[in-house]
Design a protein around this motif. Structure first.
Motif, PDB file in Angstrom:
ATOM      1  N   GLY A  37      -8.399  -5.891  -8.123  1.00 20.98           N
ATOM      2  CA  GLY A  37      -9.085  -5.322  -6.956  1.00 20.98           C
ATOM      3  C   GLY A  37      -8.416  -5.946  -5.744  1.00 20.98           C
ATOM      4  N   LYS A  38      -8.200  -5.131  -4.712  1.00 22.71           N
ATOM      5  CA  LYS A  38      -7.310  -5.570  -3.627  1.00 22.71           C
ATOM      6  C   LYS A  38      -7.778  -6.815  -2.875  1.00 22.71           C
ATOM      7  N   GLY A  39      -9.062  -6.847  -2.508  1.00 14.01           N
ATOM      8  CA  GLY A  39      -9.551  -8.019  -1.773  1.00 14.01           C
ATOM      9  C   GLY A  39      -9.470  -9.285  -2.618  1.00 14.01           C
ATOM     10  N   ILE A 182      -4.405  -3.282  10.507  1.00 15.27           N
ATOM     11  CA  ILE A 182      -4.335  -2.459   9.293  1.00 15.27           C
ATOM     12  C   ILE A 182      -2.931  -2.573   8.711  1.00 15.27           C
ATOM     13  N   LYS A 183      -2.804  -2.399   7.408  1.00 12.91           N
ATOM     14  CA  LYS A 183      -1.483  -2.459   6.772  1.00 12.91           C
ATOM     15  C   LYS A 183      -1.315  -1.365   5.702  1.00 12.91           C
ATOM     16  N   PRO A 184      -1.216  -0.121   6.158  1.00 16.10           N
ATOM     17  CA  PRO A 184      -0.953   0.922   5.164  1.00 16.10           C
ATOM     18  C   PRO A 184       0.498   0.867   4.687  1.00 16.10           C
ATOM     19  N   ASN A 185       0.784   1.447   3.520  1.00 18.57           N
ATOM     20  CA  ASN A 185       2.186   1.694   3.170  1.00 18.57           C
ATOM     21  C   ASN A 185       2.561   3.049   3.788  1.00 18.57           C
ATOM     22  N   VAL A 186       3.788   3.474   3.571  1.00 22.50           N
ATOM     23  CA  VAL A 186       4.255   4.695   4.252  1.00 22.50           C
ATOM     24  C   VAL A 186       3.396   5.904   3.848  1.00 22.50           C
ATOM     25  N   ILE A 220       3.178  -1.178   8.905  1.00 25.67           N
ATOM     26  CA  ILE A 220       3.428  -0.195   7.848  1.00 25.67           C
ATOM     27  C   ILE A 220       4.460  -0.807   6.900  1.00 25.67           C
ATOM     28  N   SER A 221       4.035  -1.024   5.650  1.00 23.66           N
ATOM     29  CA  SER A 221       4.952  -1.627   4.687  1.00 23.66           C
ATOM     30  C   SER A 221       5.731  -0.535   3.987  1.00 23.66           C
ATOM     31  N   ARG A 222       6.967  -0.852   3.653  1.00 30.78           N
ATOM     32  CA  ARG A 222       7.874   0.169   3.103  1.00 30.78           C
ATOM     33  C   ARG A 222       8.672  -0.375   1.926  1.00 30.78           C
ATOM     34  N   GLY A 223       7.957  -0.934   0.937  1.00 31.54           N
ATOM     35  CA  GLY A 223       8.588  -1.386  -0.303  1.00 31.54           C
ATOM     36  C   GLY A 223       9.781  -2.283  -0.061  1.00 31.54           C
ATOM     37  N   PRO A 224      10.942  -1.967  -0.685  1.00 31.47           N
ATOM     38  CA  PRO A 224      12.123  -2.837  -0.554  1.00 31.47           C
ATOM     39  C   PRO A 224      12.635  -2.955   0.877  1.00 31.47           C
ATOM     40  N   ASP A 225      12.258  -2.026   1.766  1.00 31.29           N
ATOM     41  CA  ASP A 225      12.711  -2.089   3.162  1.00 31.29           C
ATOM     42  C   ASP A 225      11.840  -2.988   4.023  1.00 31.29           C
ATOM     43  N   GLY A 226      10.804  -3.572   3.441  1.00 24.55           N
ATOM     44  CA  GLY A 226       9.983  -4.529   4.187  1.00 24.55           C
ATOM     45  C   GLY A 226       8.861  -3.880   4.961  1.00 24.55           C
ATOM     46  N   MET A 227       8.885  -4.044   6.290  1.00 24.31           N
ATOM     47  CA  MET A 227       7.719  -3.615   7.048  1.00 24.31           C
ATOM     48  C   MET A 227       8.096  -3.425   8.519  1.00 24.31           C
ATOM     49  N   ALA A 251       1.991  -6.336  -4.525  1.00 27.41           N
ATOM     50  CA  ALA A 251       2.924  -6.699  -3.442  1.00 27.41           C
ATOM     51  C   ALA A 251       2.238  -6.533  -2.086  1.00 27.41           C
ATOM     52  N   GLY A 252       1.590  -5.396  -1.908  1.00 29.11           N
ATOM     53  CA  GLY A 252       0.925  -5.118  -0.628  1.00 29.11           C
ATOM     54  C   GLY A 252      -0.202  -6.109  -0.347  1.00 29.11           C
ATOM     55  N   ASP A 253      -0.925  -6.489  -1.383  1.00 30.51           N
ATOM     56  CA  ASP A 253      -2.024  -7.446  -1.202  1.00 30.51           C
ATOM     57  C   ASP A 253      -1.467  -8.812  -0.784  1.00 30.51           C
ATOM     58  N   SER A 254      -0.323  -9.177  -1.350  1.00 33.31           N
ATOM     59  CA  SER A 254       0.316 -10.446  -0.981  1.00 33.31           C
ATOM     60  C   SER A 254       0.785 -10.398   0.471  1.00 33.31           C
ATOM     61  N   THR A 255       1.265  -9.224   0.887  1.00 34.78           N
ATOM     62  CA  THR A 255       1.694  -9.034   2.276  1.00 34.78           C
ATOM     63  C   THR A 255       0.523  -9.282   3.233  1.00 34.78           C
ATOM     64  N   VAL A 256      -0.611  -8.678   2.922  1.00 29.64           N
ATOM     65  CA  VAL A 256      -1.795  -8.836   3.775  1.00 29.64           C
ATOM     66  C   VAL A 256      -2.200 -10.311   3.848  1.00 29.64           C
ATOM     67  N   GLY A 280       5.036 -10.678   0.027  1.00 26.30           N
ATOM     68  CA  GLY A 280       5.103  -9.375  -0.655  1.00 26.30           C
ATOM     69  C   GLY A 280       6.274  -9.326  -1.612  1.00 26.30           C
ATOM     70  N   THR A 281       7.430  -9.738  -1.135  1.00 23.02           N
ATOM     71  CA  THR A 281       8.620  -9.695  -1.987  1.00 23.02           C
ATOM     72  C   THR A 281       8.513 -10.725  -3.120  1.00 23.02           C
ATOM     73  N   ALA A 282       7.919 -11.869  -2.849  1.00 22.63           N
ATOM     74  CA  ALA A 282       7.729 -12.877  -3.915  1.00 22.63           C
ATOM     75  C   ALA A 282       6.851 -12.312  -5.032  1.00 22.63           C
TER      76      ALA A 282
HETATM   77  N1  LIG Z   1      11.335  -3.257  -4.476  1.00 22.51           N
HETATM   78  C1  LIG Z   1      11.019  -4.245  -3.618  1.00 22.51           C
HETATM   79  N2  LIG Z   1      11.939  -5.182  -3.287  1.00 22.51           N
HETATM   80  C2  LIG Z   1      11.630  -6.171  -2.412  1.00 22.51           C
HETATM   81  N3  LIG Z   1      10.445  -6.289  -1.818  1.00 22.51           N
HETATM   82  C3  LIG Z   1       9.493  -5.401  -2.111  1.00 22.51           C
HETATM   83  C4  LIG Z   1       9.715  -4.324  -3.020  1.00 22.51           C
HETATM   84  N4  LIG Z   1       8.580  -3.595  -3.130  1.00 22.51           N
HETATM   85  C5  LIG Z   1       7.675  -4.208  -2.322  1.00 22.51           C
HETATM   86  N5  LIG Z   1       8.217  -5.273  -1.712  1.00 22.51           N
HETATM   87  C6  LIG Z   1       7.574  -6.204  -0.760  1.00 22.51           C
HETATM   88  O1  LIG Z   1       6.164  -5.994  -0.764  1.00 22.51           O
HETATM   89  C7  LIG Z   1       5.727  -5.505   0.501  1.00 22.51           C
HETATM   90  C8  LIG Z   1       4.634  -4.472   0.302  1.00 22.51           C
HETATM   91  O2  LIG Z   1       5.122  -3.433  -0.514  1.00 22.51           O
HETATM   92  P1  LIG Z   1       4.587  -1.938  -0.476  1.00 22.51           P
HETATM   93  O3  LIG Z   1       5.012  -1.302   0.787  1.00 22.51           O
HETATM   94  O4  LIG Z   1       5.017  -1.320  -1.740  1.00 22.51           O
HETATM   95  O5  LIG Z   1       3.006  -2.178  -0.421  1.00 22.51           O
HETATM   96  P2  LIG Z   1       1.787  -1.368  -1.029  1.00 22.51           P
HETATM   97  O6  LIG Z   1       2.236   0.024  -1.389  1.00 22.51           O
HETATM   98  O7  LIG Z   1       0.681  -1.513  -0.081  1.00 22.51           O
HETATM   99  O8  LIG Z   1       1.489  -2.194  -2.346  1.00 22.51           O
HETATM  100  P3  LIG Z   1       0.116  -2.292  -3.193  1.00 22.51           P
HETATM  101  O9  LIG Z   1       0.315  -1.305  -4.283  1.00 22.51           O
HETATM  102  O10 LIG Z   1       0.083  -3.698  -3.664  1.00 22.51           O
HETATM  103  O11 LIG Z   1      -1.007  -1.947  -2.279  1.00 22.51           O
HETATM  104  C9  LIG Z   1       6.969  -4.992   1.201  1.00 22.51           C
HETATM  105  O12 LIG Z   1       6.830  -5.065   2.599  1.00 22.51           O
HETATM  106  C10 LIG Z   1       8.033  -5.954   0.666  1.00 22.51           C
HETATM  107  O13 LIG Z   1       7.998  -7.194   1.353  1.00 22.51           O
END
Ligand SMILES: Nc1ncnc2c1ncn2[C@@H]1O[C@H](COP(=O)(O)OP(=O)(O)OP(=O)(O)O)[C@@H](O)[C@H]1O
Ligand SMILES: [Mg+2]
Length: 311
Positions: A37-39, A182-186, A220-227, A251-256, A280-282
Motif C-alpha cells: 500500500g503506497k502510504g 503532488i507527485k504523479p507519474n506521466v 512529475i516522475s518519468r521512470g528512467p528519465d527521473g523527474m 519506486a514512486g513511493d520511495s521518490t515521495v 526512487g532509482t535505489a
Molecule cells: N527504469 C528505471 N531506471 C532508473 N530509475 C528509475 C526507473 N524507473 C523508476 N525509476 C526511479 O523511480 C522514480 C519514480 O518512478 P516512476 O515514475 O515509475 O514512479 P511511479 O509510476 O509513481 O511508481 P509507483 O508504481 O511506485 O507508484 C523515477 O523518478 C526514478 O528516479
C-alpha cells in the motif's frame, strides 16, 4: 514527524518461480510477504532513511495482523483504524528466467460509514501534529471518492502540510483542495490534465500548469528519465544515472519519501529532488516488492544530475 495515510493497504505476497508455465503446477524458488500500500511504503522508506513517521489507515483481518506485525519488526510506528473486513492481498509472480512480473491486485474491502468516521476523527485529532501528512494510493469501496479533498482541506486548517500521491478521480478531485505537493507519474499527470505529455517540453508545461492550479510543488516522475519538478520559483529536471533494474515496484513511493524527508529537514527544492530521485532509482535495484536501501541511496545521490530549466 511525517504521517502517512493508506486507506487501502495490502499484504503483498511475492513468489519467485524459475520459468512460469501456465496451465500447470509451478514450484516456487522463494516466497515473501511484505506490507504494501503506497502510504505504508512511504513510511517504510522514511524509516530506512532515518525519518520519524507514523502510518495511519485502515487495517483488518489476518492479513491486517500480518502487516502490523511486519511493520513492527521493521520499526515502523502505526496507528491504524480497525475494520471488520479483511484487507486485500496482492499477488506478485516474478519469473526469474524471463524477468517478467505478473501482478494481481484486489480492489479492497468495503468500509462502513462508521469505520470511515472513526478514521476521519483519528486523523483530524492527530497529536502531536505532524509536520507533513502524505495521502497515498487508491480508496477502498465504501469511502467517498472525494475523501482526499476533504482530508486535505481539514489538514490545511490545522497548519499541516499535505502531500497527495494518487491517481485518476482521487487525484482529480483531491487537487481542488490545493495540496502542498503532488507527485504523479506521466500517465497520472496526463489523466489529471486531460492532455498527452509526449515531450520534455510538454512535461515542463504540465508542472507549471499544476502549480498554476494552486499546488505548492508539482513533481512529475518519468521512470528512467527521473523527474521534472516545479514550485512557484524554479523548474528542475532531475535525472538518475543508468542502472540495472531489478524491479520498479515501490519506486514512486520511495521518490515521495525522499522528497518529503529532505523538505521536512529544511532542505532546498534542489536537495530534496536529488534525494527523491536517488531513492526512487535505489528502489529499482532491489528485487520484487523490496524498497530502497539507504546505502544505495547514498551511493546514487552524487550521481543524480539536477538541471535548472528556463521558466
Ligand atoms: N527504469 C528505471 N531506471 C532508473 N530509475 C528509475 C526507473 N524507473 C523508476 N525509476 C526511479 O523511480 C522514480 C519514480 O518512478 P516512476 O515514475 O515509475 O514512479 P511511479 O509510476 O509513481 O511508481 P509507483 O508504481 O511506485 O507508484 C523515477 O523518478 C526514478 O528516479
Ligand atoms: Mg506512483
Amino acid at each position: 514527524m511525517i504521517a502517512t495515510v493508506t486507506l487501502n493497504p495490502a499484504l503483498d505476497q511475492h513468489v519467485e518461480v524459475d520459468n512460469l508455465v501456465l496451465d500447470d503446477t509451478n514450484r516456487w524458488v522463494s516466497f515473501k510477504r511484505q506490507p504494501g500500500g503506497k502510504g505504508i511504503n512511504v513510511s517504510r522508506v522514511l524509516r530506512e532513511l532515518g525519518g520519524e513517521t507514523v502510518a495511519y489507515g485502515f487495517i483488518g483481518g489476518h492479513a491486517g495482523d500480518d502487516i502490523e506485525r511486519l511493520l513492527k519488526e521493521e520499526g515502523v510506528h502505526t496507528d491504524f483504524t480497525r475494520i471488520k473486513t479483511e484487507i486485500r492481498s496482492n499477488f506478485i509472480i516474478t519469473d526469474l528466467k524471463t524477468h517478467r512480473q505478473t501482478r494481481i491486485s484486489a480492489p479492497g474491502p468495503r468500509v462502513t460509514p462508521g469505520e470511515f468516521k472513526k478514521l476521519l476523527d483519528r486523523i483530524t485529532g492527530l497529536k502531536p501534529r505532524p509536520q507533513y501528512i502524505i495521502f497515498a494510493g487508491s480508496v477502498p469501496p465504501g469511502v467517498p471518492y472525494y475523501i482526499y479533498r476533504e482530508l486535505i482541506d481539514r489538514m490545511k486548517v490545522l497548519g499541516i502540510r499535505t502531500v497527495l500521491d494518487a491517481a485518476d478521480m482521487w487525484l482529480i478531485e483531491g487537487i481542488h483542495a490545493r495540496p502542498d505537493i503532488i507527485k504523479p507519474n506521466v500517465r497520472e499527470a496526463q489523466t489529471l490534465l486531460g492532455v498527452e505529455l509526449k515531450t520534455e517540453e510538454d512535461i515542463i508545461c504540465a508542472v507549471k500548469t499544476i502549480v498554476g492550479m494552486g499546488v505548492g510543488i508539482a513533481a512529475i516522475s518519468r521512470g528512467p528519465d527521473g523527474m521534472i519538478i516545479a514550485d512557484g520559483n524554479v523548474i528542475l529536471k532531475v535525472v538518475p544515472p543508468q542502472v540495472e533494474v531489478m524491479s520498479t515496484v515501490g519506486a514512486g513511493d520511495s521518490t515521495v519519501a525522499g522528497l518529503v524527508f529532505k523538505l521536512s529537514e529544511g532542505g532546498s527544492l534542489e536537495e530534496a529532488s536529488r534525494l527523491a530521485v536517488a531513492a526512487g532509482t535505489a528502489a529499482t535495484l532491489t528485487p520484487g516488492t523490496e524498497l530502497c536501501h539507504k546505502e544505495d541511496v547514498e551511493r546514487l545521490l552524487p550521481l543524480v544530475k539536477v538541471e535548472k530549466m528556463p521558466n
